[in-house]
Motif scaffolding. Sequence first.
Motif, PDB file in Angstrom:
ATOM      1  N   ASN A 163       0.831  -1.215   0.000  1.00  0.00           N
ATOM      2  CA  ASN A 163       0.000   0.000   0.000  1.00  0.00           C
ATOM      3  C   ASN A 163       0.860   1.257   0.000  1.00  0.00           C
ATOM      4  O   ASN A 163       0.555   2.228  -0.708  1.00  0.00           O
ATOM      5  CB  ASN A 163      -0.937   0.009   1.211  1.00  0.00           C
ATOM      6  CG  ASN A 163      -2.067  -0.979   1.066  1.00  0.00           C
ATOM      7  OD1 ASN A 163      -2.386  -1.418  -0.026  1.00  0.00           O
ATOM      8  ND2 ASN A 163      -2.675  -1.337   2.181  1.00  0.00           N
ATOM      9  N   GLN A 164       1.929   1.252   0.773  1.00  0.00           N
ATOM     10  CA  GLN A 164       2.834   2.402   0.789  1.00  0.00           C
ATOM     11  C   GLN A 164       3.471   2.602  -0.580  1.00  0.00           C
ATOM     12  O   GLN A 164       3.608   3.739  -1.057  1.00  0.00           O
ATOM     13  CB  GLN A 164       3.938   2.216   1.841  1.00  0.00           C
ATOM     14  CG  GLN A 164       3.491   2.431   3.260  1.00  0.00           C
ATOM     15  CD  GLN A 164       4.633   2.226   4.249  1.00  0.00           C
ATOM     16  OE1 GLN A 164       5.647   1.617   3.932  1.00  0.00           O
ATOM     17  NE2 GLN A 164       4.445   2.731   5.452  1.00  0.00           N
ATOM     18  N   GLN A 211       2.235   1.755  -3.508  1.00  0.00           N
ATOM     19  CA  GLN A 211       1.231   2.307  -4.415  1.00  0.00           C
ATOM     20  C   GLN A 211       1.039   3.796  -4.176  1.00  0.00           C
ATOM     21  O   GLN A 211       0.930   4.584  -5.126  1.00  0.00           O
ATOM     22  CB  GLN A 211      -0.093   1.567  -4.240  1.00  0.00           C
ATOM     23  CG  GLN A 211      -0.095   0.174  -4.802  1.00  0.00           C
ATOM     24  CD  GLN A 211      -1.404  -0.549  -4.523  1.00  0.00           C
ATOM     25  OE1 GLN A 211      -2.254  -0.077  -3.768  1.00  0.00           O
ATOM     26  NE2 GLN A 211      -1.568  -1.716  -5.127  1.00  0.00           N
ATOM     27  N   SER A 212       1.001   4.194  -2.918  1.00  0.00           N
ATOM     28  CA  SER A 212       0.824   5.604  -2.584  1.00  0.00           C
ATOM     29  C   SER A 212       2.005   6.434  -3.082  1.00  0.00           C
ATOM     30  O   SER A 212       1.825   7.505  -3.675  1.00  0.00           O
ATOM     31  CB  SER A 212       0.667   5.759  -1.068  1.00  0.00           C
ATOM     32  OG  SER A 212       0.636   7.106  -0.701  1.00  0.00           O
ATOM     33  N   LEU A 213       3.215   5.934  -2.867  1.00  0.00           N
ATOM     34  CA  LEU A 213       4.403   6.667  -3.317  1.00  0.00           C
ATOM     35  C   LEU A 213       4.474   6.707  -4.842  1.00  0.00           C
ATOM     36  O   LEU A 213       4.891   7.723  -5.420  1.00  0.00           O
ATOM     37  CB  LEU A 213       5.668   6.030  -2.738  1.00  0.00           C
ATOM     38  CG  LEU A 213       5.836   6.196  -1.226  1.00  0.00           C
ATOM     39  CD1 LEU A 213       7.013   5.370  -0.727  1.00  0.00           C
ATOM     40  CD2 LEU A 213       6.021   7.662  -0.856  1.00  0.00           C
ATOM     41  N   LYS A 248       1.908   6.799  -6.846  1.00  0.00           N
ATOM     42  CA  LYS A 248       0.928   7.814  -7.244  1.00  0.00           C
ATOM     43  C   LYS A 248       1.500   9.215  -7.050  1.00  0.00           C
ATOM     44  O   LYS A 248       1.349  10.081  -7.919  1.00  0.00           O
ATOM     45  CB  LYS A 248      -0.353   7.648  -6.423  1.00  0.00           C
ATOM     46  CG  LYS A 248      -1.447   8.611  -6.813  1.00  0.00           C
ATOM     47  CD  LYS A 248      -2.698   8.380  -6.009  1.00  0.00           C
ATOM     48  CE  LYS A 248      -3.741   9.426  -6.371  1.00  0.00           C
ATOM     49  NZ  LYS A 248      -4.944   9.303  -5.564  1.00  0.00           N
ATOM     50  N   GLN A 249       2.179   9.445  -5.921  1.00  0.00           N
ATOM     51  CA  GLN A 249       2.790  10.753  -5.682  1.00  0.00           C
ATOM     52  C   GLN A 249       3.845  11.063  -6.736  1.00  0.00           C
ATOM     53  O   GLN A 249       3.952  12.204  -7.213  1.00  0.00           O
ATOM     54  CB  GLN A 249       3.429  10.796  -4.289  1.00  0.00           C
ATOM     55  CG  GLN A 249       2.445  10.832  -3.150  1.00  0.00           C
ATOM     56  CD  GLN A 249       3.138  10.785  -1.792  1.00  0.00           C
ATOM     57  OE1 GLN A 249       4.349  10.906  -1.688  1.00  0.00           O
ATOM     58  NE2 GLN A 249       2.345  10.588  -0.747  1.00  0.00           N
TER      59      GLN A 249
END
Length: 82
Positions: free
Chosen positions: A58-59, A61-63, A65-66
Amino acid sequence: MNDVESKINDFDRRIEELEGDKTDLENDLFNPNGLRQLKPHFARQKKELELTIHRLSNQCQSLHKQLEELNEEEVHLNKQIV
């Protein structure tokens, strides 16, 4: 006759060693802290690792996206400069 007695003595020693190994194995299997206790221990470790992998995924994927957002912003800013 000495050769036969020697072989018999070797067999007797080997039987004693195997009996000791059997006793050690039984102790490992059936003592409260024996090998059977490893199964729940490893099950807990497996669950912890699965949760860690999920969290890290999850981390990631978030990074990702950023990073994509920053790349888009960079492209936008470069267009404004030109």
